[in-house]
Design an enzyme around this catalytic site. Sequence first.
Site, short mmCIF file in Angstrom:
data_model
loop_
_atom_site.label_atom_id
_atom_site.label_comp_id
_atom_site.label_asym_id
_atom_site.label_seq_id
_atom_site.Cartn_x
_atom_site.Cartn_y
_atom_site.Cartn_z
N GLY A 31 1.18 -1.54 -0.10
CA GLY A 31 -0.24 -0.33 -0.32
C GLY A 31 0.54 1.82 -0.03
O GLY A 31 0.29 2.10 -0.50
N LEU B 40 2.36 1.64 -3.63
CA LEU B 40 1.30 1.87 -4.48
C LEU B 40 0.12 3.21 -4.04
O LEU B 40 0.20 4.59 -4.91
CB LEU B 40 -0.25 1.27 -4.69
CG LEU B 40 0.34 -0.36 -4.41
CD1 LEU B 40 -1.21 -1.71 -4.55
CD2 LEU B 40 0.83 -0.53 -6.01
N LYS C 34 -7.58 5.97 -4.62
CA LYS C 34 -7.10 6.79 -3.55
C LYS C 34 -5.49 6.49 -4.00
O LYS C 34 -5.22 5.64 -3.95
CB LYS C 34 -7.08 6.67 -2.22
CG LYS C 34 -8.74 7.17 -1.82
CD LYS C 34 -9.63 7.19 -0.96
CE LYS C 34 -9.33 6.54 -0.16
NZ LYS C 34 -10.32 6.72 0.99
N PHE D 92 2.57 -13.41 -4.65
CA PHE D 92 3.33 -12.88 -3.78
C PHE D 92 3.27 -12.47 -2.36
O PHE D 92 3.81 -12.35 -1.74
CB PHE D 92 2.96 -10.85 -4.53
CG PHE D 92 3.63 -10.46 -5.82
CD1 PHE D 92 4.46 -10.71 -5.81
CD2 PHE D 92 2.50 -10.34 -6.60
CE1 PHE D 92 5.42 -10.34 -7.20
CE2 PHE D 92 3.12 -9.96 -8.18
CZ PHE D 92 4.17 -9.89 -8.21
N1 NAD Z 1 -5.10 4.52 -1.14
C1 NAD Z 1 -5.73 3.01 -0.84
O1 NAD Z 1 -7.07 3.10 -0.74
C2 NAD Z 1 -5.32 2.60 0.58
C3 NAD Z 1 -5.73 1.77 1.69
C4 NAD Z 1 -5.60 0.77 2.20
C5 NAD Z 1 -4.32 0.79 2.99
N2 NAD Z 1 -4.02 2.12 2.24
C6 NAD Z 1 -2.30 2.01 2.97
O2 NAD Z 1 -1.10 1.18 2.72
C7 NAD Z 1 0.05 1.14 3.48
C8 NAD Z 1 0.09 0.09 4.08
O3 NAD Z 1 0.28 -0.92 2.84
P1 NAD Z 1 0.88 -2.36 3.38
O4 NAD Z 1 0.37 -2.32 4.29
O5 NAD Z 1 0.63 -2.80 1.85
O6 NAD Z 1 2.21 -2.06 3.86
P2 NAD Z 1 4.18 -1.94 2.81
O7 NAD Z 1 3.51 -0.88 1.72
O8 NAD Z 1 4.44 -0.71 4.31
O9 NAD Z 1 4.30 -3.21 3.37
C9 NAD Z 1 5.03 -3.41 4.10
C10 NAD Z 1 5.73 -4.88 4.12
O10 NAD Z 1 5.84 -5.73 4.13
C11 NAD Z 1 7.47 -6.00 2.28
N3 NAD Z 1 6.71 -6.05 1.52
C12 NAD Z 1 5.81 -5.83 -0.04
N4 NAD Z 1 5.34 -6.84 -0.46
C13 NAD Z 1 5.83 -7.29 0.23
C14 NAD Z 1 6.42 -8.92 0.19
N5 NAD Z 1 5.45 -9.52 -1.48
N6 NAD Z 1 6.82 -10.20 0.16
C15 NAD Z 1 8.20 -9.55 1.54
N7 NAD Z 1 7.73 -8.65 1.24
C16 NAD Z 1 6.94 -7.60 1.28
C17 NAD Z 1 7.20 -4.02 2.01
O11 NAD Z 1 8.91 -3.51 2.03
C18 NAD Z 1 7.10 -3.43 3.59
O12 NAD Z 1 8.23 -3.91 4.46
C19 NAD Z 1 -0.72 2.09 4.51
O13 NAD Z 1 -0.07 3.71 4.43
C20 NAD Z 1 -2.72 2.92 4.14
O14 NAD Z 1 -2.21 3.78 4.41
C21 NAD Z 1 -4.09 2.59 1.56
#
Ligand code: NAD
Length: 405
Positions: free
Chosen positions: A136, A139, A173, A200
């Site tokens: 997230g 992205l 978003k 993934f």
């Molecule tokens: N735009 C939206 O509608 C929306 C909705 C929900 C959350 N978010 C946002 O998303 C963020 C959280 O995203 P998240 O939970 O995906 O966490 P993240 O993007 O922080 O990733 C989590 C960790 O996993 C690692 N990682 C990613 N893919 C991996 C894989 N396949 N294998 C090993 N490691 C991997 C990343 O490097 C990071 O250290 C927050 O900032 C939140 O505000 C946005």
Amino acid sequence: MNGDSLGLTNLRNQNISSIKSYDPNWRVHASQPVDYDVRIIRELLSPSNSSLAQACGVSDTNQNIRCLVAIDSNVQAFYGERLRTYFEAWRIDTHWVQVSGDEAGKTLEAAMRMTEEMTSMGILRRTEKIIAIGGGVVLDVVGLAASIYRRGTPYVRVPTTLMGQIDAGIGIKTGINFSLYKNRIGTYFAPETVLIDPEFLRTLPHRHVVNGVAEIIKMALIKDAALFDLLEANIADINADNLAEVDSPLEEVLFRSIDGMLDELEPNLWEQGLDRAVDYGHTFSPSLELRADPPLLHGEAVAIDMAICVALAHNRGLLSKVDADRTLRLMQNAGLPITNPMFVASLLEEALDSTVKHRDGLQRVPLTNGIGRAVFANDLTLTELTNALAFISEHQYAYAPETVS
Ligand SMILES: NC(=O)c1ccc[n+]([C@@H]2O[C@H](COP(=O)([O-])OP(=O)(O)OC[C@H]3O[C@@H](n4cnc5c(N)ncnc54)[C@H](O)[C@@H]3O)[C@@H](O)[C@H]2O)c1
């Protein structure tokens, strides 16, 4: 004689007199269509699979493709080689940028750095795409950069976390954190395509799997009682491998979560309606998420918020004791927190005030009135918040996690 006296003045007068007969008020009306695919694609990185190449723009008639690959640095470490092999196989000329996937990296500077990379590549604003690969955070940052670079450059999302695949990656978003505020700066900007490969998830750290499960529980609570039952029956088995497996009972968990989320998002993509059931668990959590020490992941903060909402709903007579118990037990058995030392009445009150501003003057707090259904409250009081905190502290010990691997 100068030019004015020769004729230009006359011309101007003529124009003014002819315009006088028109209404000097204009109303501009346009609507922007949004049209993008969200697809679960197995073996996305296999060179024999054309889905990613097509998303990059490869077609029978167009094979000299360039794209900018903006990739989470941890994902690069796991999948960089396979991705390079893939792009070479499809003769796609790639410009690579590594982006930090940690919440601390979700900054304006990171988005600006992306725009510099677009300039250095000389990306064409209509035909060349940005391929955002990561969780997230990546992205959101890359999406924001894509939306502002030349007022919009096409991008494709390849979410690699559970949170990304069922939530952050599939809506429109984008955003970055600003000051102490989550997602305070952002845009609505649809990707061209979202390609989801559950494979993934196999490398995703367990804490981040649990983090994504929080949003799945949310979806179950607000609209999908069958998903809740499925989670309840399988929570002990949920891990990265069996979420990724084909034909696992948990394949349905991903499908139902994505389906439910898109069903909620599609009629309200720009959030013109502010009564959003998907905001369940997102009323108090934004104020907690960036302040908790040690830091909380997004889904963990959402879980703590959801627990309070379970208590609020139960205390209002909306949710039975049995269903409140089931929900708190499910969260804890998933390995999610339901409380936090920082989560005190004053923070809840402050968070609610901030949310009221975000929701245009009303609380609009989604609460469950039975598992799988949501209603909105606009009249929560400080006393109710205090009582809800007391309910959670009485109940947290009763549900020691049964199976957390
Ligand atoms: N735009 C939206 O509608 C929306 C909705 C929900 C959350 N978010 C946002 O998303 C963020 C959280 O995203 P998240 O939970 O995906 O966490 P993240 O993007 O922080 O990733 C989590 C960790 O996993 C690692 N990682 C990613 N893919 C991996 C894989 N396949 N294998 C090993 N490691 C991997 C990343 O490097 C990071 O250290 C927050 O900032 C939140 O505000 C946005």
